[in-house]
Design an enzyme around this catalytic site. Sequence first.
Site, PDB file in Angstrom:
ATOM      1  N   ASP A   1       0.476  -9.260  -2.752  1.00 51.31           N
ATOM      2  CA  ASP A   1       1.580  -8.687  -3.497  1.00 51.31           C
ATOM      3  C   ASP A   1       2.409  -9.864  -4.027  1.00 51.31           C
ATOM      4  O   ASP A   1       2.329 -10.958  -3.495  1.00 51.31           O
ATOM      5  CB  ASP A   1       2.423  -7.773  -2.580  1.00 51.31           C
ATOM      6  CG  ASP A   1       3.351  -6.847  -3.382  1.00 51.31           C
ATOM      7  OD1 ASP A   1       3.951  -5.957  -2.768  1.00 51.31           O
ATOM      8  OD2 ASP A   1       3.476  -7.046  -4.606  1.00 51.31           O
TER       9      ASP A   1
ATOM     10  N   ASP B   1      -2.718   0.348   0.211  1.00 54.21           N
ATOM     11  CA  ASP B   1      -2.338  -0.548   1.310  1.00 54.21           C
ATOM     12  C   ASP B   1      -1.139   0.075   2.019  1.00 54.21           C
ATOM     13  O   ASP B   1      -0.286   0.714   1.363  1.00 54.21           O
ATOM     14  CB  ASP B   1      -1.953  -1.941   0.784  1.00 54.21           C
ATOM     15  CG  ASP B   1      -0.481  -1.991   0.371  1.00 54.21           C
ATOM     16  OD1 ASP B   1      -0.193  -1.649  -0.799  1.00 54.21           O
ATOM     17  OD2 ASP B   1       0.383  -2.333   1.222  1.00 54.21           O
TER      18      ASP B   1
HETATM   19  O1  LIG Z   1       6.513  -1.136  -7.165  1.00 52.03           O
HETATM   20  C1  LIG Z   1       6.034  -1.970  -6.366  1.00 52.03           C
HETATM   21  N1  LIG Z   1       5.735  -3.231  -6.791  1.00 52.03           N
HETATM   22  C2  LIG Z   1       5.274  -4.144  -5.951  1.00 52.03           C
HETATM   23  N2  LIG Z   1       5.024  -3.874  -4.618  1.00 52.03           N
HETATM   24  C3  LIG Z   1       5.320  -2.657  -4.116  1.00 52.03           C
HETATM   25  C4  LIG Z   1       5.151  -2.419  -2.739  1.00 52.03           C
HETATM   26  C5  LIG Z   1       5.481  -1.162  -2.242  1.00 52.03           C
HETATM   27  N3  LIG Z   1       5.480  -0.647  -0.955  1.00 52.03           N
HETATM   28  C6  LIG Z   1       5.967   0.606  -1.092  1.00 52.03           C
HETATM   29  N4  LIG Z   1       6.182   1.440  -0.054  1.00 52.03           N
HETATM   30  C7  LIG Z   1       6.003   0.979   1.307  1.00 52.03           C
HETATM   31  C8  LIG Z   1       6.334   2.135   2.197  1.00 52.03           C
HETATM   32  N5  LIG Z   1       6.090   1.755   3.577  1.00 52.03           N
HETATM   33  C9  LIG Z   1       5.753   2.975   4.344  1.00 52.03           C
HETATM   34  C10 LIG Z   1       5.526   2.674   5.789  1.00 52.03           C
HETATM   35  C11 LIG Z   1       6.720   1.954   6.405  1.00 52.03           C
HETATM   36  C12 LIG Z   1       7.103   0.724   5.599  1.00 52.03           C
HETATM   37  C13 LIG Z   1       7.280   1.049   4.139  1.00 52.03           C
HETATM   38  N6  LIG Z   1       6.249   0.949  -2.347  1.00 52.03           N
HETATM   39  C14 LIG Z   1       5.967  -0.144  -3.097  1.00 52.03           C
HETATM   40  C15 LIG Z   1       6.145  -0.380  -4.465  1.00 52.03           C
HETATM   41  C16 LIG Z   1       5.818  -1.646  -4.962  1.00 52.03           C
END
Ligand SMILES: O=c1nc[nH]c2cc3[nH]c(NCCN4CCCCC4)nc3cc12
Length: 372
Positions: A91, A266
């Site tokens: 990422d 992921d």
């Molecule tokens: O719009 C994004 N651009 C770059 N990386 C990202 C990573 C992301 N990770 C998430 N959500 C993670 C949710 N997660 C769920 C389990 C507990 C920790 C957080 N949305 C995202 C959007 C993005």
Amino acid sequence: MPFPFDISATDGRARTGLLRTPRGDIRTPAFMPVGTAATVKALTVGQVEQTGADILLGNTYHLMLRPGPERMERLGGLHRFMRWDKPILTDSGGFQVMSLSGISKLTEEAVTFSSHVDGSKHVLTPERSIEIQADRLGSDIVMQLDECVAWPAEESRAREGMELSARWAKRSKAAFGSRDAQALFGIQQGSTFEHLRRESSDRLQDIGFDGYAIGGLAVGEGHAAMCEVLDYAPEMLPADRPRYLMGVGKPVDLVEAVWRGVDMFDCVLPTRAGRHGQAWTWAGPINLKNARFAEDEEPLDPEVPCPASQDYSKAYLHHLVRTDEILGKVLLSWHNIAFFQALTAAMRAAIAEGRFEQFRRDFHARHVSNGR
Ligand SMILES: O=c1nc[nH]c2cc3[nH]c(NCCN4CCCCC4)nc3cc12
């Protein structure tokens, strides 16, 4: 030349295929275990490989703070550093900056922030993020730097973030240049606004990427709202390239997203929840901390090929969780990653055999409504 993406079968909007990279093939639908700080927490790379994972995710934000990009390069890059010789997707760092570092500033040029570790100052531009991912870490699939707008967002705010991300997509592509052995993915933004997601998709395609991520989701909107966006967002992206839904998710999220045309995922959940006693099984999620398992000598889930489910009883896992033993974290992380790999493998087979609709119905009946 982008990595070949051979879709071998489709079933409705669902696809199954092979993303071929110099470090190995990725079977899709694919779940990428998260190896945030150059480790999938509590597991060796050998154990991760045993689960069937074809690719891992690394986080630029964490690795640029520790051990640092230049040190990582001096040590031979991320694959050599962590002894994982299969594909790695990284990422770009922007999302973690906004979610982890207390102090940050976002301008047209860059995102500047203070490390959540020692308060040191750092700058991430699209160009620096590409350099770290592609040249210092040596990742196989590089993500553009973007802005993930918080949810809920006013349309004007969502437009600003989408347009900044589109301008950063162009700068990321220019910085990446043309490389044969590495791929660059663009990230679709636009929050929950269909016309913004359409504009984002069109701008990304004009620039041209090896794959396309769906960003801006799994940020608190909830399963139903996420599915509403996925009712249209994946198919705004090129059908012949991989579609990657970032940060997702729970097993039911994966099934519903694959149903709507997503290929890659992921999430930290399998390992994070595993460390806190939660296990996913084909019959639904359970928490081993619960007293009802204290003398339950049945295995966790006989269909999941991992030590936790093949060699031990739930009573033992309950004991390990209650006593906060390290082995409990290892076994449940291992089990959950193995379950997510078994789930994606089962979806690949169902799509290949044209029975994904039945698979989805059975999954809801057995895993979702049961939720014991
Ligand atoms: O719009 C994004 N651009 C770059 N990386 C990202 C990573 C992301 N990770 C998430 N959500 C993670 C949710 N997660 C769920 C389990 C507990 C920790 C957080 N949305 C995202 C959007 C993005």
